[in-house]
Write a protein that holds these residues in place. Structure first.
Motif, PDB file in Angstrom:
ATOM      1  N   LYS A 205      -1.008   3.981   6.197  1.00  0.00           N
ATOM      2  CA  LYS A 205      -0.869   2.731   5.469  1.00  0.00           C
ATOM      3  C   LYS A 205      -1.228   2.898   3.991  1.00  0.00           C
ATOM      4  CE  LYS A 205      -2.833  -1.883   5.896  1.00  0.00           C
ATOM      5  NZ  LYS A 205      -3.663  -2.698   6.802  1.00  0.00           N
ATOM      6  N   TYR A 206      -2.144   3.850   3.726  1.00  0.00           N
ATOM      7  CA  TYR A 206      -2.673   3.939   2.366  1.00  0.00           C
ATOM      8  C   TYR A 206      -1.978   5.014   1.528  1.00  0.00           C
ATOM      9  CZ  TYR A 206      -5.987   0.632   4.168  1.00  0.00           C
ATOM     10  OH  TYR A 206      -6.528  -0.488   4.739  1.00  0.00           O
ATOM     11  N   VAL A 377      -1.720   3.421  -4.758  1.00  0.00           N
ATOM     12  CA  VAL A 377      -2.143   2.741  -3.524  1.00  0.00           C
ATOM     13  C   VAL A 377      -1.808   1.264  -3.599  1.00  0.00           C
ATOM     14  CG1 VAL A 377      -4.092   2.098  -2.070  1.00  0.00           C
ATOM     15  CG2 VAL A 377      -3.996   4.359  -3.056  1.00  0.00           C
ATOM     16  N   GLU A 378      -2.105   0.657  -4.726  1.00  0.00           N
ATOM     17  CA  GLU A 378      -1.859  -0.778  -4.860  1.00  0.00           C
ATOM     18  C   GLU A 378      -0.382  -1.116  -4.774  1.00  0.00           C
ATOM     19  OE1 GLU A 378      -5.532  -2.786  -7.238  1.00  0.00           O
ATOM     20  OE2 GLU A 378      -3.528  -2.935  -8.088  1.00  0.00           O
ATOM     21  N   LEU A 381       0.870  -0.592  -1.171  1.00  0.00           N
ATOM     22  CA  LEU A 381       0.467  -1.676  -0.262  1.00  0.00           C
ATOM     23  C   LEU A 381       1.275  -2.938  -0.533  1.00  0.00           C
ATOM     24  CD1 LEU A 381      -3.413  -1.800   0.175  1.00  0.00           C
ATOM     25  CD2 LEU A 381      -1.674  -1.407   1.909  1.00  0.00           C
ATOM     26  N   ASP A 382       1.436  -3.263  -1.818  1.00  0.00           N
ATOM     27  CA  ASP A 382       2.255  -4.422  -2.172  1.00  0.00           C
ATOM     28  C   ASP A 382       3.669  -4.233  -1.636  1.00  0.00           C
ATOM     29  OD1 ASP A 382       0.123  -5.401  -3.518  1.00  0.00           O
ATOM     30  OD2 ASP A 382       0.845  -4.887  -5.528  1.00  0.00           O
ATOM     31  N   ILE A 384       4.956  -2.207   0.813  1.00  0.00           N
ATOM     32  CA  ILE A 384       5.250  -2.159   2.247  1.00  0.00           C
ATOM     33  C   ILE A 384       4.930  -3.481   2.932  1.00  0.00           C
ATOM     34  CG2 ILE A 384       4.948   0.345   2.466  1.00  0.00           C
ATOM     35  CD1 ILE A 384       2.229  -0.316   3.871  1.00  0.00           C
ATOM     36  N   SER A 385       4.086  -4.311   2.299  1.00  0.00           N
ATOM     37  CA  SER A 385       3.688  -5.540   2.981  1.00  0.00           C
ATOM     38  C   SER A 385       4.489  -6.750   2.512  1.00  0.00           C
ATOM     39  CB  SER A 385       2.193  -5.796   2.782  1.00  0.00           C
ATOM     40  OG  SER A 385       1.914  -5.986   1.418  1.00  0.00           O
ATOM     41  N   ALA A 386       5.176  -6.592   1.390  1.00  0.00           N
ATOM     42  CA  ALA A 386       5.846  -7.773   0.825  1.00  0.00           C
ATOM     43  C   ALA A 386       7.003  -8.231   1.719  1.00  0.00           C
ATOM     44  CB  ALA A 386       6.368  -7.463  -0.564  1.00  0.00           C
TER      45      ALA A 386
ATOM     46  N   GLY B  51       2.849  -8.473  -6.899  1.00  0.00           N
ATOM     47  CA  GLY B  51       2.304  -7.991  -5.638  1.00  0.00           C
ATOM     48  C   GLY B  51       1.190  -8.897  -5.149  1.00  0.00           C
ATOM     49  N   SER B  54       2.497 -12.346  -4.069  1.00  0.00           N
ATOM     50  CA  SER B  54       3.129 -12.402  -2.744  1.00  0.00           C
ATOM     51  C   SER B  54       2.087 -12.199  -1.652  1.00  0.00           C
ATOM     52  CB  SER B  54       4.282 -11.401  -2.636  1.00  0.00           C
ATOM     53  OG  SER B  54       3.799 -10.120  -2.375  1.00  0.00           O
ATOM     54  N   ASN B  58       1.546 -14.855   1.223  1.00  0.00           N
ATOM     55  CA  ASN B  58       1.580 -14.453   2.631  1.00  0.00           C
ATOM     56  C   ASN B  58       0.328 -14.910   3.355  1.00  0.00           C
ATOM     57  OD1 ASN B  58       4.021 -13.202   2.954  1.00  0.00           O
ATOM     58  ND2 ASN B  58       3.291 -11.220   2.221  1.00  0.00           N
ATOM     59  N   GLY B 222       0.211  -2.625   9.823  1.00  0.00           N
ATOM     60  CA  GLY B 222       0.080  -2.097   8.471  1.00  0.00           C
ATOM     61  C   GLY B 222       0.911  -2.843   7.448  1.00  0.00           C
ATOM     62  N   ARG B 223       1.810  -3.693   7.915  1.00  0.00           N
ATOM     63  CA  ARG B 223       2.673  -4.352   6.947  1.00  0.00           C
ATOM     64  C   ARG B 223       2.231  -5.765   6.633  1.00  0.00           C
ATOM     65  NH1 ARG B 223       8.130  -4.272   9.155  1.00  0.00           N
ATOM     66  NH2 ARG B 223       7.171  -3.729  11.136  1.00  0.00           N
ATOM     67  N   VAL B 224       1.157  -6.203   7.255  1.00  0.00           N
ATOM     68  CA  VAL B 224       0.634  -7.527   6.949  1.00  0.00           C
ATOM     69  C   VAL B 224      -0.719  -7.350   6.256  1.00  0.00           C
ATOM     70  CG1 VAL B 224       0.010  -9.773   7.887  1.00  0.00           C
ATOM     71  CG2 VAL B 224       1.797  -8.427   8.987  1.00  0.00           C
ATOM     72  N   VAL B 225      -0.710  -7.442   4.940  1.00  0.00           N
ATOM     73  CA  VAL B 225      -1.946  -7.252   4.183  1.00  0.00           C
ATOM     74  C   VAL B 225      -2.404  -8.605   3.669  1.00  0.00           C
ATOM     75  CG1 VAL B 225      -3.016  -6.145   2.210  1.00  0.00           C
ATOM     76  CG2 VAL B 225      -1.311  -4.909   3.541  1.00  0.00           C
ATOM     77  N   TYR B 230      -7.190  -6.806   0.964  1.00  0.00           N
ATOM     78  CA  TYR B 230      -6.842  -6.464  -0.409  1.00  0.00           C
ATOM     79  C   TYR B 230      -8.110  -6.313  -1.253  1.00  0.00           C
ATOM     80  CZ  TYR B 230      -3.314  -6.089  -4.038  1.00  0.00           C
ATOM     81  OH  TYR B 230      -2.481  -5.614  -5.002  1.00  0.00           O
ATOM     82  N   GLN B 237     -11.473   1.626  -2.609  1.00  0.00           N
ATOM     83  CA  GLN B 237     -10.547   2.723  -2.831  1.00  0.00           C
ATOM     84  C   GLN B 237     -10.027   2.816  -4.248  1.00  0.00           C
ATOM     85  OE1 GLN B 237      -7.584   3.223   0.211  1.00  0.00           O
ATOM     86  NE2 GLN B 237      -8.998   2.656   1.793  1.00  0.00           N
ATOM     87  N   THR B 238      -9.598   1.697  -4.803  1.00  0.00           N
ATOM     88  CA  THR B 238      -8.995   1.805  -6.135  1.00  0.00           C
ATOM     89  C   THR B 238     -10.006   1.498  -7.241  1.00  0.00           C
ATOM     90  OG1 THR B 238      -8.207  -0.470  -6.065  1.00  0.00           O
ATOM     91  CG2 THR B 238      -6.728   1.203  -5.213  1.00  0.00           C
TER      92      THR B 238
END
Lengths: 386, 275
Positions: A205-206, A377-378, A381-382, A384-386, B51, B54, B58, B222-225, B230, B237-238
């Motif tokens: 995922k990351y 990463v950001e 994530l944006d 794949i989840s959008a 990003g 959205s 969501n 993994g596709r629902v964040v 976040y 991580q970031t």
């Protein structure tokens, strides 16, 4: 850099039984003067251990002095706690008398930063990706490596960083179910061909490893992988639609292929070799088009153990036999090139860093990740989840 | 007269202040660029990033769906609980409470085992010949909603049940006596009387839903964040702490605003079920 969420703390002591661990801990406390002798005796009696036995050795001044120092090594938990303790901690303690405590506390960059800024640095050595040495080092969060103690010649060019050393290698590899590919290993092109090869695929995922697989699968030549086109990778990932499940932890990637929920996956080589063993070969992997990476040990700024002892420990990490032991226990490869010729045949196949296997893979660009990791990463994530 | 009792509350208050309010204040300061200087750029960046927009949308969308489903199901359960005999009520309460006490992680994993494409539900359905190919019940938004609804139903049931127990049954009887059929009496009399509780339970569920972390991470494939995850990625991580701070403040302010709204509309005492 392994983001398992199952962070538990394991101590590398003679902790086969709880009482052993208790007495061991108490002995250290006593030696450091944090516990008085009367309490120690009381505790021994409570635990059903004769204080004379448990206490033997604590009386010597030299051991007390050695015990006053310990190195706390933090990694990403799971089997790595015991494995690093055995491969690196125990032999170092045998040589130097300095105990090594392995803490599976998941030393993500954010935690290291928080720890250093709070001024209470618990970890002396932390496991993290190679590019973190420069990334965090330039932010002033890490101690410099003392190369008068650490032997630079034990590392390949570029892997002896100012603020850390490459400790082991790992890869993102394409693992697959031989039920779907009985005769040959799939390619990344097949990975994205859901028409011909139906079934769930899984990627991290990351971003890391997944982004590279997307680009290579989309036809980007390996030598042009970096600087990476993140948007192109995201578009490719999205083309999988509902046929992709993103794994969160190494354990979940393993579980998906084990149970047959997924038929292919871009997963860590460590998990792939365990899968092959546990499924009796039903699931296996290919080194072709894998992403070859190295991890590192860094020292958070202001850590408690002495610089001399910590650097000596880092130097001991590069001893080939110890790195080979880690490969055997955990599947993470040696960073010391001298290890390659010493590997027994069965380990050559699972070593991500063996020259034969490296030749089949693409090497991660630490420079690119140092600069773009956060953004990548950001955006991933944006995307794949959008 | 009550003076000494205030001291009994002090340790808890001090603990919350020290362990919670202080770090929270620090996070808030960070989101405004302090201590280096005052800036709103991190908030502008939130609004400017498609990003993040959205992701926020969501989150709100999924939590709203979850809230509506939880309210409908919760209302039915509460209604049954309020009108059943003592023994059945006890039994029903137990069925609501037992999953409520289970760890959120264990529940998410249990749903995964049940609902994945080679899981028990799909195997049973394909085995019985009812479907040709497995249904996509999990590893997507549907899975997240199922997991969240399951977690949040008790938070809807208990306030609604408490309100229903105080409803004057004679109101419904009065409606019936002037000729209302049962469902008419229910819609025109019973529901309006319990409306404040519906509103309160809805807000409660919504607020809890906003903070969900484990369930979307496991059941979303993994596709629902969602928002919490976040924030966690930004912190760990970031290393975008200011962004994490700004997002946390957005979450905090939204929750406080919602609570305030409810307190104004139906009163705080009714929201918390006190009195």
């Amino acid at each position: 850099m392994h983001r398992e969420r199952d962070c538990y703390t394991g101590r590398i002591t003679v902790a086969s039984r709880f009482t052993d661990d208790l007495i061991d801990l108490a002995r250290t406390e006593l030696a450091k003067g944090r516990m008085d002798r009367r309490d120690f005796v009381r505790l021994c009696i409570g635990a059903g251990v004769a204080p004379a036995v448990a206490g033997s050795g604590i009386l010597s001044a030299s051991e007390a002095a050695a015990a006053a120092e310990e190195i706390v090594l933090c990694n990403f938990g799971g089997d790595a706690v015991a494995a690093m303790g055995e491969a690196w901690g125990e032999p170092f303690t045998a040589d130097s008398g300095v105990p090594v405590v392995v803490d599976g506390g998941v030393p993500l960059a954010g935690k290291i930063k928080a720890m250093v800024e709070s001024g209470n640095v618990v970890w002396d050595v932390c496991d993290g990706d190679g590019f973190l040495c420069d990334q965090l080092g330039k932010q002033g969060l890490l101690e410099e490596v003392d190369y008068s103690i650490v032997d630079k010649s034990r590392l390949p060019e570029g892997w002896a960083y100012d603020h850390g050393i490459a400790n082991y290698t790992y890869s993102f590899v394409l693992a697959y179910d031989t039920g779907l590919f009985p005769d040959r290993a799939p390619t990344l092109k097949d990975f994205f061909d859901t028409e011909t090869y139906p079934g769930f695929r899984t990627m991290w995922k990351y971003q890391m490893g997944a982004m590279e697989a997307c680009l290579l699968g989309d036809g980007v030549p390996p030598e042009e992988l970096y600087p990476a086109d993140i948007d192109r990778a995201i578009a490719k990932a999205r083309s999988l639609g509902d046929d992709v499940i993103y794994w969160e932890s190494g354990a979940s990637s393993q579980e998906m292929l084990m149970s047959g929920e997924a038929v292919m996956g871009i997963i860590w080589n460590t998990r792939a070799s365990v899968l092959e063993r546990d499924t009796g070969g039903r699931v296996t992997w290919t080194w072709d088009e894998g992403l070859y990476c190295h991890s590192s040990f860094v020292m958070p700024k202001g850590h408690k153990a002495s610089a001399a002892a910590t650097n000596q420990f880092l130097n001991s990490v590069l001893v080939p036999e110890r790195q080979i032991r880690l490969l055997e226990l955990l599947g993470n490869g040696p960073t010391n090139p001298a290890a390659a010729s010493m590997l027994p045949e069965e380990l050559v196949r699972i070593d991500p860093g063996h020259p034969d296997n490296v030749a089949r893979q693409v090497t991660r660009s630490e420079a690119w990740y140092e600069e773009h990791y956060d953004e990548a990463v950001e955006r991933w994530l944006d995307g794949i989840s959008a | 007269m009550n003076r000494p009792y205030y001291f009994f509350v002090l340790p808890a208050v001090a603990l919350v202040a020290l362990m919670f309010l202080l770090p929270l204040g620090w996070l808030a300061a960070l989101s405004f660029g302090l201590p280096e200087g005052f800036t709103l750029e991190h908030y502008e960046a939130l609004a400017g990033s498609s990003g993040i927009r959205s992701m926020l949308w969501n989150t709100v969308r999924l939590v709203t769906i979850t809230t509506l489903v939880s309210l409908v199901l919760g209302y039915l359960v509460a209604f049954a609980m309020a009108h059943l005999g003592e023994t059945q009520r006890m039994l029903l309460t137990l069925f609501v409470l037992v999953p409520f006490w289970l760890s959120v992680l264990a529940r998410a994993l249990a749903w995964l085992i049940l609902l994945r494409h080679n899981g028990l539900v799909n195997e049973a359905l394909t085995g019985a010949g009812l479907i040709d190919r497995p249904l996509q019940l999990v590893r997507n938004e549907l899975g997240v909603i199922i997991g969240m609804v399951h977690f949040l139903i008790p938070y809807a049931v208990f306030p609604l049940f408490a309100a229903m127990m105080t409803v004057d049954r004679r109101l419904v009887m009065a409606a019936r006596s002037v000729g209302a059929v049962p469902w008419r009496a229910f819609i025109d009399v019973y529901v309006p009387v319990t409306l404040p509780a519906i509103f309160g339970a809805g807000v409660l569920v919504f607020i809890f839903g906003l903070g969900f972390f484990v369930t979307p991470a496991i059941l979303g494939g993994g596709r629902v964040v969602m928002l919490s995850e976040y924030i966690s990625v930004s912190v760990l991580q970031t290393l975008r702490w200011a962004q994490a701070g700004a997002l946390s403040m957005v979450l905090l302010v939204s929750v406080i605003a919602l609570v305030w709204l409810v307190a104004r509309a139906i009163g705080f005492r009714r929201l918390t079920g006190v009195g």
